[in-house]
Write an enzyme that holds these catalytic residues in place. Structure first.
Site, PDB file in Angstrom:
ATOM      1  N   TYR A   1       0.859  -1.313  -0.001  1.00 53.70           N
ATOM      2  CA  TYR A   1      -0.058   0.133  -0.149  1.00 53.70           C
ATOM      3  C   TYR A   1       0.900   1.359  -0.076  1.00 53.70           C
ATOM      4  O   TYR A   1       2.079   1.338   0.604  1.00 53.70           O
ATOM      5  CB  TYR A   1      -0.704   0.078   1.252  1.00 53.70           C
TER       6      TYR A   1
ATOM      7  N   GLU B   1      -6.646  -0.506   7.856  1.00 47.89           N
ATOM      8  CA  GLU B   1      -6.758  -0.387   9.483  1.00 47.89           C
ATOM      9  C   GLU B   1      -5.680   0.733   9.686  1.00 47.89           C
ATOM     10  O   GLU B   1      -5.281   0.905  10.780  1.00 47.89           O
ATOM     11  CB  GLU B   1      -6.507  -1.462  10.202  1.00 47.89           C
TER      12      GLU B   1
ATOM     13  N   ASN C   1      -9.815   0.495  -3.327  1.00 47.46           N
ATOM     14  CA  ASN C   1      -9.684  -0.665  -2.658  1.00 47.46           C
ATOM     15  C   ASN C   1     -11.033  -1.195  -1.921  1.00 47.46           C
ATOM     16  O   ASN C   1     -11.649  -0.297  -1.326  1.00 47.46           O
ATOM     17  CB  ASN C   1      -8.824  -0.417  -1.483  1.00 47.46           C
ATOM     18  N   GLU C   2     -11.479  -2.411  -2.472  1.00 49.14           N
ATOM     19  CA  GLU C   2     -12.906  -2.689  -1.694  1.00 49.14           C
ATOM     20  C   GLU C   2     -13.969  -1.704  -1.947  1.00 49.14           C
ATOM     21  O   GLU C   2     -14.558  -1.369  -1.172  1.00 49.14           O
ATOM     22  CB  GLU C   2     -12.746  -3.205  -0.257  1.00 49.14           C
TER      23      GLU C   2
ATOM     24  N   GLU D   1      -6.749 -10.819  -1.505  1.00 50.18           N
ATOM     25  CA  GLU D   1      -6.200 -10.852   0.085  1.00 50.18           C
ATOM     26  C   GLU D   1      -6.766 -12.042   0.987  1.00 50.18           C
ATOM     27  O   GLU D   1      -7.935 -12.005   1.145  1.00 50.18           O
ATOM     28  CB  GLU D   1      -7.144  -9.494   0.897  1.00 50.18           C
TER      29      GLU D   1
ATOM     30  N   TYR E   1      -1.155  -8.864  13.501  1.00 49.60           N
ATOM     31  CA  TYR E   1      -2.182  -9.597  12.717  1.00 49.60           C
ATOM     32  C   TYR E   1      -2.108 -11.156  12.855  1.00 49.60           C
ATOM     33  O   TYR E   1      -2.695 -11.962  12.046  1.00 49.60           O
ATOM     34  CB  TYR E   1      -1.958  -9.159  11.342  1.00 49.60           C
TER      35      TYR E   1
END
Length: 611
Positions: free
Chosen positions: A76, A122, A162-163, A243, A310
């Protein structure tokens, strides 16, 4: 959208590294695969965020990914990380995107670049800069008025937005604008793609002709059904899970998220057997240093913790895990992986206890923390109106009348974003919290000073509430009175600490010893003496309540052991000096323990211990 174009242009300029030789990357719709240099190509990739890892460790993490058997990484580009102040771009130091991409290229990893402008991740406001909110009623991610080609050096596949299908706006004109922007800078030969969640609605709103549609899903999804949905939107071409979730994020107050390594390896093997291309999100998560954590808002506001571990194959500190070894065993079945040992974990050290001492209450340090002084306003102003986008601001007024009986202080419109620490005449009285605590009682005399320290806990990064203004968004009511006549202090705590305060003035700070530290927002300081090592360590603030920590002027992020699950803060070894005293500064917002000790451990603690 003009500003987004600026960022993309900067990223393009940085990353366009010319190399000799003919290279190509395309989609073979006839054979349902990618073609790299004219040959069928299947990528096995992992997500890594350079913005969450110190530059010193970039090469270490990339080598470990390569040695696992990955042939690509997914990256990103957070717009706000590079343009925190409008018109001021920063691509140096830990923000040196060109250097990171070059390291990936040297390591032998291709790059899937996701420059946004919205990234989610996030990350604070999903990567969008907070200064966008200066425009009243702006509709983000709409048509409201990093990049390099594989042919030019190993960067081959580019995510547009993105999404987007999960966002309420569903603005195709916005997506067309981004497609045109990318084509203008990247040319017609670049493969552009979208990724969306595994539902019809998300795929419908998130896809656009000319952008290759991919899906994302985790271990609890039926792989055949998920790729069948991709096929309804892309009847031909490669199967892609952009993802594949190896773990999950934590919010304050959650249980620490864990995803079973065997489930990850089983589903990964299933996808690779089908010939699918897979990116594992995350392969290493890293850390939300400073104020970069995001937040979610479903039924209420929920801030993301500082650790972005994560439960990924590489830990927050970049250490190989059992999950990584299981993944490597799967990849071995599908492609040759590099020979040789996996690079070891970075060395860790338990430096032991350090006792801090109090510098002073925040309200008594305003000359240092707010050197420009207050802005006077009849009614509260937001962080954005004050151009104080992150961190903390202090709002000061006086009691309009005597309050001999406890009187409710109310945020009637849920206007405290996100957490307010209330003191009267320097005595801490309690807090107001967004969506959770909208009223508290205070007493006092007419003319008493009321200080309200407001904390920005990170802007919403996903969903319809990303227009997330901070501070006091509406009036506060005390009994029947609307509080007015505010002095608003923007606090530059980071600037003061970066200039070596309070340690440079340490002779000033020897307050009268107290049996118990008084509650309320206060600064504490201490020193970790050098011992010749600069190894990674983890800071545990046992019995401290909530706040922020700096080491040698670097903002490590937020701690909140009382809420959990995270109990330690990761300190990369390169931040420490081997020969000079290491300065520790703590902003404790609610209440410090009587012992005033902090502990440097050799291992993380990311979940609340069993009592």
């Amino acid at each position: 959208m003009a500003a987004a174009g600026v960022l993309l242009f900067v990223a393009v300029s940085l990353a366009c590294l010319s190399v000799s030789g003919e290279r190509s990357f395309s989609i073979d719709y006839k054979h349902n695969c990618f073609l790299k240099d004219g040959k069928p190509f299947q990528y096995i990739s992992g997500s890594i965020h350079y913005s969450r890892i110190p530059r010193y460790y970039w090469r270490d993490r990339l080598v470990k990914m390569y040695m696992t058997g990955l042939n690509a990484i997914q990256v990103y580009v957070p717009w706000n990380f590079h343009e925190a102040v409008q018109g001021v771009h920063n691509f140096t130091g830990d923000r040196d995107l060109e250097h990171f991409l070059d390291l990936a290229n040297q390591t032998g990893l291709l790059v899937i670049l996701r420059p946004g402008p919205y990234i989610c991740a996030e990350w604070e406001m999903g990567g969008l800069p907070a200064w966008l909110l200066q425009k009243p009623n702006i509709i983000l991610r709409s048509a409201d008025t990093a990049v390099a080609l594989y042919q030019r050096g190993g960067y081959f596949f580019f995510l547009v937005e993105n999404e987007y299908g999960s966002y309420y706006a569903c603005d195709y004109n916005y997506m067309r604008h981004l497609r045109t922007l990318f084509r203008f800078f990247l040319g017609e030969d670049t493969v552009l793609f979208t990724t969306d969640g595994n539902t019809d609605k998300e795929m419908t709103c998130g896809t656009l002709e000319g952008l290759y549609a991919t899906v994302d899903f985790g271990t609890d999804t039926n792989v055949t059904e998920a790729f069948s949905r991709q096929r309804r939107f892309e009847p031909r071409g490669p199967l892609v899970n952009s993802e594949f979730y190896t773990g999950w994020l934590d919010h304050w107050g959650d249980q620490h998220a864990v995803v079973d390594a065997q489930k990850v390896s089983r589903v990964l093997g299933e996808m690779l057997t089908m010939g699918a291309n897979v990116n594992m999100y995350m392969f290493e998560g890293g850390t939300n240093f400073g104020y970069w954590n995001g937040a979610d808002h479903d039924t209420r506001f929920r801030s993301v913790v500082t650790s972005y571990d994560y439960d990924a194959p590489l830990s927050e500190a970049g250490d190989p895990t059992e999950k990584l070894l299981a993944i490597r065993d799967v990849i071995k079945q599908f492609r040759d992986i590099p020979s040789g040992p996996m690079p070891p974990a970075t060395p860790k050290f338990a430096y032991g206890f350090v006792t801090l001492r109090k510098v002073g209450n925040v309200s008594s340090l305003l000359n240092t923390l707010s050197p420009l002084g207050p802005v006077k306003s009849q009614h509260p102003l937001t962080f954005e109106e004050m151009k104080q986008y992150y961190g903390y601001m202090l709002y000061r007024t006086t009691l309009p009348r005597d309050l001999s009986e406890p009187t409710p202080l109310i945020s009637p419109l849920n206007g405290v974003h996100d957490r307010a620490y209330v003191s009267v005449n320097g005595v801490f009285r309690g807090l107001l919290e967004r969506d959770t605590a909208l009223v508290m009682n205070i007493t006092g005399q007419q003319g008493d000073t009321v200080d309200i320290l407001v904390e920005n806990m990170g802007r919403v990064n996903f969903g319809s509430k990303i227009n997330d203004y901070k501070g006091l968004l509406s009036n506060l009511i005390l009994g029947k009175d609307v509080l007015t006549d505010w002095k608003i202090y923007p606090l530059d705590i980071d600037g003061a600490i970066a200039a070596r305060w309070p340690h440079s003035d340490s002779r000033k700070y020897f307050p009268t010893p107290q049996k118990e530290p008084l509650p309320g927002p206060a600064i504490y300081m201490g020193t970790l003496q050098p011992n010749g090592l600069a190894w990674d360590t983890f800071l545990k603030l046992y019995e401290w309540t909530k706040g922020q920590v700096w080491i040698n002027g670097v903002n490590l992020g937020r701690y909140w052991p009382a809420r959990g699950p995270q109990q330690t803060l990761y300190i990369p070894g390169p931040l420490l000096s081997t020969s000079l005293p290491n300065n520790i500064t703590v902003l404790e917002l609610e209440g410090a323990p009587a012992h005033l000790r902090v502990l440097f451990m050799d291992r993380p603690q990311l979940s609340v211990p069993v009592q």
